[in-house]
Design a protein around this motif. Structure first.
Motif, PDB file in Angstrom:
ATOM      1  N   ASN A  24       0.820  -1.153  -0.190  1.00 46.72           N
ATOM      2  CA  ASN A  24      -0.056   0.127   0.064  1.00 46.72           C
ATOM      3  C   ASN A  24       0.808   1.329   0.008  1.00 46.72           C
ATOM      4  O   ASN A  24       0.755   2.368  -0.728  1.00 46.72           O
ATOM      5  N   LEU A  66      -1.750  -6.532  -3.429  1.00 47.01           N
ATOM      6  CA  LEU A  66      -2.743  -5.487  -3.219  1.00 47.01           C
ATOM      7  C   LEU A  66      -4.010  -6.141  -4.030  1.00 47.01           C
ATOM      8  O   LEU A  66      -5.135  -5.721  -3.977  1.00 47.01           O
ATOM      9  N   VAL A 355      -7.534  -2.174  -0.240  1.00 45.01           N
ATOM     10  CA  VAL A 355      -7.292  -0.783   0.290  1.00 45.01           C
ATOM     11  C   VAL A 355      -8.754  -0.101   0.504  1.00 45.01           C
ATOM     12  O   VAL A 355      -9.658  -0.240  -0.170  1.00 45.01           O
TER      13      VAL A 355
END
Length: 594
Positions: A24, A66, A355
């Motif tokens: 991130n 991610l 996220v």
């Protein structure tokens, strides 16, 4: 002698969280770790993860993490971690490993042994001590090379031989920690089972995806090639590029195309999404609360403001004409779907599943919110479930409700037929003033789909000095003025309607309004035009005598001009004697209040 250098700071017990946090930060500049600050991580395990997991801006491994494919990155580490590797160490063991002509990928050898044991030896496994002595500590494994079958036979035929302490030097000197850090990396994996001291393969809950990773490990025999002509920095980058994960593979070992957009339906997704509505008086700090309590500085977000003319098309998207010009200069008009802020953030959240993303709607009740949301209203009543019944065993994050919209579906999912859901990592936060001047009211059906939170109108310790800033050249602080006015508004003896909504918000103004940088007419007017005007025209519109000296000042023009032209505390002569006494801490003699 065999030489090894390896980190003592892998932090393998939280390896997934660490991988996501680093990825991130590299991708978005956003640090979100459950227990460590960025400074703490960078002084410890952060650089370790950059090297051993091949993480840098633009790295394929970052995108895999991610999108929930962290197990691919961990599998690549097992497959490719080798000695020598060029990670910097204080004792220069890298050079000793090169001179020693070592070439060993210890975790890959371990997994191959486990597979051999599973297939041919009733899955008896390998003990931690056997890993230490026969893989890390044996010359025949680390330098000379030996077949997996012969190595397994050697381990089981001559147990309890301590090759490690005789043959091995470890940079840093803690051989047990070195071994434990290596083995700790494999603990989070579903296809590895560590029972007490024994390590085995486990196919009980293994997914097709993990089978592909395991197959890739046991069929891999290559090594990173040491190029002694390169600088240490270039060597480290060479190794980090080597450690990158390949394209996804299936169980047959054949490469398949990079996963398409709709496969984000099947990845791990951060379960953090919420619908939250912050309400309170104007200036209570609703937007401030969003920025400081709900989001981080660099959290991905779309921010918009509802107003009476704002529509569903503005919010979701609409078909708009686009003028194109060909190579001959001829122009033509095409019509194309142009996404609104909801659709834009929906796609961003969908394709970045680990996220948290935010859709911030300011002044949500200044527009016709139910009409603006349209059928999306249904999606607000979301209940996220995890379906583990699909063939691949992936977590499937689904909502109780879904809608159809071909334009949005094609933009977000690349498939017009795909049902639209609010992903579990998308939070929607709205703000609403409780003033009676709102254009629209929110019905109960709409409000019940939100977590409501009242932002209390009170001064906080972290207001950057606003509370104790004095008003222009007077002796009165903003906190004193604000609380004194609000006490009068809430006084049951004061003849006001909707009094609670009329209070001054603690953040109704900025420090620059209280102490402007200039001294000209424009700067002198900042405070009275914002605050005094509000009190005269709005809060006390029908009861001005409660705080103003209306006998002397019967118009807003006189009130503001007197305030501007007066010096120091004489500015408060516009107010009633009782309010002025309160502001200036004068004693009020009973019977003299007006």
């Amino acid at each position: 002698m065999i030489f090894y250098h390896f980190t003592n700071d892998m932090r393998f017990k939280s390896i997934k969280e660490n991988l996501v946090a680093v990825a991130n930060h590299l991708k978005y500049g956003n640090w979100n770790h459950p227990s460590q600050s960025l400074a703490q991580a960078k002084n410890g395990w952060y650089p370790v993860y950059l090297f051993y997991f091949g993480l840098y801006k633009g790295a394929h491994n970052v995108d895999l993490i991610l999108t929930g494919k962290w197990n691919y990155v961990l599998g690549e580490f097992i497959k490719k971690l080798q000695f020598p590797n060029p990670k910097a160490d204080k004792q220069n063991y890298y050079e000793l490993e090169v001179q020693n002509q070592q070439q060993i990928a210890p975790l890959r050898i371990l997994v191959k042994l486990l597979f051999y044991s599973y297939e041919f030896k009733d899955n008896v496994g390998i003990t931690k001590q056997e890993f230490k002595n026969y893989i890390l500590g044996s010359d025949s494994t680390a330098i000379q090379g030996i077949s997996i079958g012969d190595l397994h036979d050697a381990i089981k035929s001559t147990p309890n031989v301590d090759f490690f302490n005789t043959n091995v030097n470890v940079s840093g000197g803690d051989s047990n920690r070195f071994t434990n850090q290596l083995l700790g990396v494999i603990e989070p994996l579903d296809y590895i089972e560590i029972d007490s001291d024994t390590i085995r393969l486990s196919f009980t809950d293994i997914t097709t995806e993990d089978k592909a990773i395991l197959f890739d490990i046991i069929t891999y025999d290559e090594y990173w090639i040491v190029d002694t002509t390169l600088s240490r920095q270039d060597l480290e980058m060479s190794y980090k590029e080597y450690i990158q994960s390949p394209e996804l593979v299936d169980w047959s070992g054949e490469e398949i195309e990079e996963y398409g957009t709709d496969e984000y339906d099947f990845v791990d997704r951060a379960e953090v999404g919420m619908n939250t509505l912050l309400y309170g008086v104007p200036g209570a700090g609703k937007s401030y609360t969003i920025e400081h309590e709900y989001m981080q500085k660099d959290s991905p977000r779309e921010r918009l403001v509802f107003h009476p003319d704002y529509t569903y098309s503005d919010f979701v998207g609409q078909i708009l004409p686009v003028v194109n010009e060909d190579k001959n200069g001829n122009k033509n008009v095409n019509y194309r779907f142009t996404p609104g802020p909801f659709t834009t953030i929906l796609k961003d959240a969908y394709t970045n599943p680990m996220v948290e993303h935010f859709l911030i709607i300011e002044e949500i009740n200044r527009g016709n919110a139910p009409a603006i949301f349209g059928e999306i209203f249904q999606l607000l009543d979301r209940k996220t479930e995890i379906d583990l019944s699909n063939d691949d065993g992936f977590p499937l994050h689904t909502s109780e409700y879904e809608i159809s919209n071909t334009d949005v579906a094609e933009y977000v999912y690349g498939d017009k037929r795909h049902k639209i859901r609010i992903p579990a990592n998308l939070s929607i936060i709205g703000t609403m003033n409780t003033s009676d001047q709102n254009v629209f009211t929110l019905d109960t059906a709409f409000q019940r789909r939100w977590d409501m939170r009242l932002i209390e109108n009170e001064f906080k310790s972290d207001d950057d000095g606003l509370a104790n800033t004095k008003i222009l050249d007077t002796s009165v602080t903003w906190k004193k003025f604000c609380t004194s006015i609000n006490d009068i508004i809430l006084d049951k003896n004061v003849r006001m309607t909707s009094s609670e909504d009329k209070r001054l918000g603690t953040h109704f103004i900025h420090i620059s309004d209280l102490q402007p940088t200039g001294t000209d007419e424009r700067h002198k007017r900042l405070f009275p035009e914002k605050v005094i005007k509000y009190l005269w025209d709005d809060a006390f519109k029908f009861t001005r005598e409660e705080i103003f000296d209306v006998a002397k000042f019967n118009s807003l023009e006189k009130v503001i001009r007197t305030f501007i032209d007066s010096k120091n505390d004489d500015k408060f002569n516009i107010f009633s004697a009782s309010l002025k006494d309160i502001l200036l801490d004068n004693k009020v003699t009973p019977g003299t209040q007006d």
